[in-house]
Every structure is written in C-alpha cells, then in structure tokens.
Design an enzyme around this catalytic site. Sequence first.
Site, PDB file in Angstrom:
ATOM      1  N   CYS A  16     -24.925   3.821 -12.227  1.00  0.00           N
ATOM      2  CA  CYS A  16     -24.083   4.806 -12.068  1.00  0.00           C
ATOM      3  C   CYS A  16     -24.705   6.215 -12.659  1.00  0.00           C
ATOM      4  CB  CYS A  16     -22.791   4.600 -13.055  1.00  0.00           C
ATOM      5  SG  CYS A  16     -21.423   6.112 -13.087  1.00  0.00           S
ATOM      6  N   CYS A  26     -17.215   2.186 -19.590  1.00  0.00           N
ATOM      7  CA  CYS A  26     -18.351   2.179 -18.991  1.00  0.00           C
ATOM      8  C   CYS A  26     -19.178   0.799 -19.225  1.00  0.00           C
ATOM      9  CB  CYS A  26     -19.357   3.533 -19.114  1.00  0.00           C
ATOM     10  SG  CYS A  26     -18.471   5.003 -18.407  1.00  0.00           S
ATOM     11  N   GLU A  42       1.004  -1.061  -0.017  1.00  0.00           N
ATOM     12  CA  GLU A  42       0.179  -0.196  -0.065  1.00  0.00           C
ATOM     13  C   GLU A  42       0.774   1.224  -0.066  1.00  0.00           C
ATOM     14  OE1 GLU A  42      -3.238   0.466  -0.362  1.00  0.00           O
ATOM     15  OE2 GLU A  42      -3.327  -1.664  -0.723  1.00  0.00           O
ATOM     16  N   CYS A 100     -12.726   2.395 -14.743  1.00  0.00           N
ATOM     17  CA  CYS A 100     -13.031   3.620 -14.635  1.00  0.00           C
ATOM     18  C   CYS A 100     -11.833   4.625 -14.402  1.00  0.00           C
ATOM     19  CB  CYS A 100     -13.996   3.733 -13.219  1.00  0.00           C
ATOM     20  SG  CYS A 100     -14.796   5.100 -13.005  1.00  0.00           S
ATOM     21  N   CYS A 112     -18.344  -2.011 -16.892  1.00  0.00           N
ATOM     22  CA  CYS A 112     -18.403  -1.636 -15.391  1.00  0.00           C
ATOM     23  C   CYS A 112     -19.510  -2.250 -14.727  1.00  0.00           C
ATOM     24  CB  CYS A 112     -18.259   0.084 -15.234  1.00  0.00           C
ATOM     25  SG  CYS A 112     -18.271   0.391 -13.517  1.00  0.00           S
TER      26      CYS A 112
END
Length: 367
Positions: A221, A212, A37, A205, A215
């Site tokens: 959305c 799209c 991370e 995205c 997705c």
Amino acid sequence: MTMETLAQRVVRWQRAHGRHDLPWQNTRDPYRVWLSEIMLQQTQVSTVLDYFPRFLARFPDVAALAQAEQDEVLGLWSGLGYYSRARNLHACARQVMSEHGGAFPRSAEALATLPGIGRSTAAAIASFCFEEQVAILDGNVKRVLTRALAFDGDLAVAAEERRLWALATDLLPEAAPAEPGQAWPRSPDMPAYTQGLMDLGATVCSTRKPSCLLCPLQPICRAQAAGEPERYPVRTRKLKRRAERWWLLLLQGPQGEVWLQQRPQKGIWAGMDSLPVFEDEAGLKLGLQAALGCAVTLDSAQVLEPFLHVLTHRDLYLHPVCLRVPAGLSPQVDVLPGRWLGADVWPTAGLPTPIRKVLVQQAGAST
C-alpha cells in the site's frame, strides 16, 4: 505492483478472514444479490439485516415484486431512506419480467440498462452471480484502491474517476481460459475478490484510523508506506447543504384515522404518503381554512415539538401541527388533496421516517 499481487492478496484474505455469514452471501441468485446491493447503497449493514429478510418474506422472487403495487413496496421500504431506490427497485423488477422473461441479464453491461442499477452495482451482480471479470467502484472500494495506489486524482472530476475505473479494471484477477460461446471474460476468483474489496473497505480500511496492520495490502500500500492513508481518496467538491422549514398538518379523525396525501413524483419523498406540507405557519392556516372552512380552526390545534430531519444535502426543520376533526367532516380534496387512512391502515403505508415518527407518537399520546 502487479495485478496478480493485489488481487491474489485480496482473494486470499477474503476467503480466510472476510465476511461469509451475511444472509445475502453464499448465493448465486441474482435477485437476492441485486436486492442486497440496492439496500446497502448508503445504508449500514446492521440496518439492512432487519429489512432484507422481511422483504424476501413478502417478495421471494422478482415476479412477486413486479406484481406488487408501488405503495406496498414503499411501505416495506419505509425507514431505509433514499426512497428512489424502492421506486427503481419496483420498476426494475417489472422490466426484468416484461423484457427479460423474468431472468436477470448475465452481463454487467446489460444489467446497467435496468432502472436503478448503476455501473458498480451491475458489476457486483455480474461478478457475484456470473463470475464476470468486471470492476466495482463503490465508496468503500474507492477508498481501498486510492490508498493502495496513492491515487491522488480528484474524484470530483469525471476524468479522474474514469482514470480510477481503468486502474481498477487493470487490477482484476486474471481471467480464466474462455469456454466455447462465452460472451465475456470470467474468473472463478471474482466473487471472492469483489467481496474482499468490500469487506476491506467496511471493516479494515476505514475512513478514519484504518487498521493497516490487519490489512493484506499493507506491504504494497503506497499510502500506508508514505504514512498518510487518510489523505485518500481525494474529493474537493463538497455537497452544498441548505436548510428548509416545513409545517406538517396532521388531521386526525375520531377513530384515529389520519389525512394523508401523495407527494409529487419528483423531489423529497417522491411518490410517498405524507402529511400535507406547507412552507410556513401562515400557509398552513390558509390551507386549513380553504379546505375545511370555518368548521375547525387552529385555536384548538396542538402544536407539537419541532424537530430536525437530516437528509444527504438538506436539513429539514419540521413543525407538526395536530388538529382533531369531527366525525363526518373531510377536507375538500381539490384544495387539500388526500384521503383518510384508518388507524389499522396507515402503519403499513409507505411513509417517510419522520412522518411515521409523528404519527406513532401522536397515536400513542391519544391512547
């Protein structure tokens, strides 16, 4: 839109189509998750893939990292940029050892008290490793959620970012029934949900021309329904960039040794080894004369090709000047602080990328 709908879509998509083969995945080891991370902050996955295994090979656990010297940590980090991450990584490892007995805290709230671990990173660790029901909100996730919700608050405004945090928390997968002694809400779906949001932001995205049709959130959305997903997220305040010119003095001994000094603990390249830096050519000449007297002059120096190094908020125009120093001659350390590092030593030092570039190029030119 209900939180079950969005969360379940993300979880289902991640398990079927998300990323599963990255070297820091498929583990509940907080050390590996934390390391990945931190490395992934503002750094591409392809770059981290090279550094992560090398770092683990040298520092396989938090104890090994805590016992290391900062210079060695910076040396392995060299090239990843944002070097405060490496310094905080080292400080965090030492605090985990000294204050937590070598075990990372298990809650996001406690993790966020450690050096270099912000709210979103703490949540990612707690989610992946301990299934804590807690929201993350890194850059990719902000993009996914602001588009799904058509959230038009200006994220440059602290109050609007807090509002998005609250909405992100509302969208989390439903918590599992609490077990005896459980200190915080948990959900077995949290690792897949958290990874799913990251994967969507990284692979579907995208900032420009989002995919799209691929997705899982496309049916719900709001930004896509309005035909304007690229409008989000909204952030009006832009970083103010400025340019600086730095003159770099490369003193090189007869055996390939170079004179390096440690940068101040605050500012650009804080705490790292670097060539001496001057604001202009006149300052470099004065510094050289004060440090070495009349033994050498810039008349015999080689002025290398200037180049641009781009930082997040600053453009550095670097002007390297190389000067060979006779055997037995060293700068006065009270005038030009530093030390000689041999040709077999400086390649492993914690050097900023442009400094390493100059040294490698000059070492090649000298052979």
